[in-house]
Design a protein around this motif. Structure first.
Motif, short mmCIF file in Angstrom:
data_model
loop_
_atom_site.label_atom_id
_atom_site.label_comp_id
_atom_site.label_asym_id
_atom_site.label_seq_id
_atom_site.Cartn_x
_atom_site.Cartn_y
_atom_site.Cartn_z
N HIS A 281 0.85 -1.19 0.00
CA HIS A 281 0.00 0.00 0.00
C HIS A 281 0.89 1.24 0.00
CE1 HIS A 281 -3.38 -2.60 1.23
NE2 HIS A 281 -2.51 -3.15 2.05
N LYS A 282 0.63 2.17 -0.89
CA LYS A 282 1.36 3.43 -0.88
C LYS A 282 0.97 4.22 0.36
CE LYS A 282 2.32 7.61 -3.54
NZ LYS A 282 2.02 8.42 -4.74
N LEU A 283 1.96 4.58 1.15
CA LEU A 283 1.70 5.29 2.40
C LEU A 283 2.31 6.69 2.32
CD1 LEU A 283 2.46 2.40 4.93
CD2 LEU A 283 0.23 3.18 4.10
N GLN A 284 1.61 7.59 1.70
CA GLN A 284 2.06 8.97 1.61
C GLN A 284 1.37 9.85 2.64
OE1 GLN A 284 1.45 10.88 -2.20
NE2 GLN A 284 2.66 12.67 -1.64
N VAL A 285 0.09 9.58 2.87
CA VAL A 285 -0.69 10.35 3.84
C VAL A 285 -1.05 9.43 5.01
CG1 VAL A 285 -2.75 11.74 4.24
CG2 VAL A 285 -1.66 11.74 1.98
N MET A 286 -0.55 9.77 6.20
CA MET A 286 -0.78 8.91 7.36
C MET A 286 -1.30 9.71 8.54
SD MET A 286 2.56 6.43 7.19
CE MET A 286 3.68 7.75 6.69
N ALA A 287 -2.24 9.11 9.25
CA ALA A 287 -2.77 9.71 10.48
C ALA A 287 -2.16 8.99 11.67
CB ALA A 287 -4.29 9.59 10.51
N VAL A 288 -1.95 9.73 12.74
CA VAL A 288 -1.54 9.14 14.02
C VAL A 288 -2.60 9.52 15.04
CG1 VAL A 288 0.18 9.09 15.84
CG2 VAL A 288 0.92 9.18 13.46
N THR A 289 -3.15 8.51 15.70
CA THR A 289 -4.23 8.76 16.65
C THR A 289 -4.03 7.89 17.89
OG1 THR A 289 -6.63 8.94 16.86
CG2 THR A 289 -5.80 7.03 15.66
N SER A 290 -4.98 7.96 18.80
CA SER A 290 -4.93 7.16 20.01
C SER A 290 -6.36 6.84 20.42
CB SER A 290 -4.22 7.92 21.14
OG SER A 290 -4.89 9.14 21.42
N THR A 291 -6.50 5.97 21.41
CA THR A 291 -7.83 5.63 21.89
C THR A 291 -8.40 6.76 22.73
OG1 THR A 291 -7.42 3.26 21.86
CG2 THR A 291 -9.12 4.03 23.36
N GLN A 292 -7.58 7.34 23.60
CA GLN A 292 -8.02 8.44 24.44
C GLN A 292 -6.90 9.46 24.58
OE1 GLN A 292 -9.04 5.99 27.84
NE2 GLN A 292 -7.16 6.53 28.91
N ALA A 293 -7.21 10.57 25.23
CA ALA A 293 -6.23 11.66 25.35
C ALA A 293 -5.09 11.26 26.28
CB ALA A 293 -6.93 12.91 25.88
N GLY A 294 -3.94 11.89 26.06
CA GLY A 294 -2.81 11.73 26.96
C GLY A 294 -1.96 10.49 26.75
N GLU A 295 -2.08 9.85 25.59
CA GLU A 295 -1.30 8.64 25.33
C GLU A 295 0.00 8.90 24.57
OE1 GLU A 295 -3.43 4.83 24.76
OE2 GLU A 295 -5.11 6.11 24.18
N GLY A 296 0.22 10.15 24.16
CA GLY A 296 1.48 10.48 23.51
C GLY A 296 1.44 10.53 22.00
N LYS A 297 0.25 10.65 21.40
CA LYS A 297 0.16 10.63 19.94
C LYS A 297 0.85 11.83 19.30
CE LYS A 297 -4.40 12.85 19.76
NZ LYS A 297 -3.89 14.14 19.26
N THR A 298 0.71 13.01 19.91
CA THR A 298 1.29 14.21 19.32
C THR A 298 2.81 14.19 19.42
OG1 THR A 298 -0.69 15.49 19.84
CG2 THR A 298 1.29 16.73 19.32
N THR A 299 3.35 13.73 20.53
CA THR A 299 4.80 13.59 20.65
C THR A 299 5.31 12.57 19.64
OG1 THR A 299 4.74 14.14 23.01
CG2 THR A 299 6.68 12.96 22.20
N THR A 300 4.57 11.48 19.47
CA THR A 300 4.97 10.44 18.52
C THR A 300 4.97 10.96 17.10
OG1 THR A 300 4.15 8.66 19.95
CG2 THR A 300 4.39 8.16 17.61
N ILE A 301 3.90 11.61 16.67
CA ILE A 301 3.83 12.07 15.29
C ILE A 301 4.85 13.18 15.03
CG2 ILE A 301 2.05 13.86 15.57
CD1 ILE A 301 0.83 12.88 12.94
N SER A 302 5.12 14.01 16.02
CA SER A 302 6.09 15.10 15.85
C SER A 302 7.49 14.53 15.65
CB SER A 302 6.06 16.03 17.06
OG SER A 302 4.79 16.65 17.19
N ASN A 303 7.87 13.56 16.45
CA ASN A 303 9.19 12.94 16.29
C ASN A 303 9.28 12.12 15.01
OD1 ASN A 303 11.17 13.33 18.72
ND2 ASN A 303 9.13 13.15 19.63
N LEU A 304 8.18 11.50 14.63
CA LEU A 304 8.16 10.76 13.37
C LEU A 304 8.34 11.71 12.20
CD1 LEU A 304 7.81 7.97 12.10
CD2 LEU A 304 5.34 8.36 12.08
N ALA A 305 7.71 12.87 12.26
CA ALA A 305 7.86 13.88 11.22
C ALA A 305 9.32 14.33 11.10
CB ALA A 305 6.96 15.08 11.51
N VAL A 306 9.96 14.57 12.25
CA VAL A 306 11.37 14.96 12.25
C VAL A 306 12.23 13.84 11.67
CG1 VAL A 306 13.34 15.59 13.70
CG2 VAL A 306 11.08 16.55 14.18
#
Length: 229
Positions: free
Chosen positions: A38-63
């Motif tokens: 599967h071509k993976l050009q556009v990807m979402a990062v999410t979580s089940t509930q708040a406070g699980e670290g999704k934003t930190t994860t996606i930010s470091n993945l972007a870097v």
């Protein structure tokens, strides 16, 4: 104007040789191996509930992708509780919500940091109708228009069990990564999140287990990436 991205949460930027940074590179590598079908050009990062670290994860993945030389666009589509602007020390006076409401063009809100190849669109002012804005079709339209300008587009979303926003965003992406904080979320909620994503035919490419307690043999790892066909 470029803004400094020297935030302790951006370990990929401040210490590329750390075990944690190696964990994020492992996530990136596993994503690349999972893209042979599967071509993976556009990807979402999410979580089940708040406070699980999704934003930190996606930010470091972007870097991580940017350090590899990929042209990366990181979009904060969590229009209820945005936080990408805090990690990258950006203002959030305008952003995605303005684009979705036809109040400005993308060129007016794309930001750059001191990390080469990385562009960011913050969430913008919190709107009264985030679900309606995200489901209008405008997001899909503008993401499609950006595919020619970026190699990787990463979208931060609202938690799956909280509101429908994350499901809407996931449905327009090539793949979805679910971030789970070890020991925080009940198994049944994780299963329900998976079912909700599958209901809209979202392609779940893997799970990142965050804040897992490690034994000595695992001390060189931070994230455990579970690949799923």
């Amino acid at each position: 104007m470029r803004r400094s991205a020297n935030n302790p949460k951006l370990i990929m930027n401040i210490n590329r040789r750390s075990p944690i940074s190696e964990g994020y590179r492992n996530v990136r590598t596993n994503i690349q191996f999972s893209s042979w079908k599967h071509k993976l050009q556009v990807m979402a990062v999410t979580s089940t509930q708040a406070g699980e670290g999704k934003t930190t994860t996606i930010s470091n993945l972007a870097v991580s992708y940017a350090q590899e030389g990929k042209r990366v666009l990181l979009i904060d589509a969590d229009l209820r509780h945005p936080s990408v602007q805090d990690i990258f020390h950006l203002t959030n006076s305008t952003g995605l919500s303005n684009i979705l409401a036809y109040q400005c063009s993308a060129d007016e809100v794309i930001r750059v940091t001191d990390i080469d190849h990385l562009s960011i669109i913050t969430a913008g002012p919190i709107p009264p109708n985030p679900t309606e804005l995200l489901s209008s079709g405008r997001l899909h339209e503008i993401v499609e228009s950006w595919k020619g300008d970026y190699d990787i587009i990463l979208i931060d979303t609202s938690p799956i069990m909280a509101v429908a926003d994350g499901i809407i965003v996931a449905s327009i992406c090539d793949g979805v990564i679910l971030v789970v904080q070890a020991g925080k979320v009940k198994q049944e909620y994780i299963q329900k999140s998976k079912e909700r994503l599958e209901h809209v035919k979202a392609h779940i490419i893997g799970v990142v287990i965050n804040k897992k307690k490690l034994n000595k043999s695992e001390s060189n790892q931070y994230n455990y990436y579970s690949h799923r066909e």
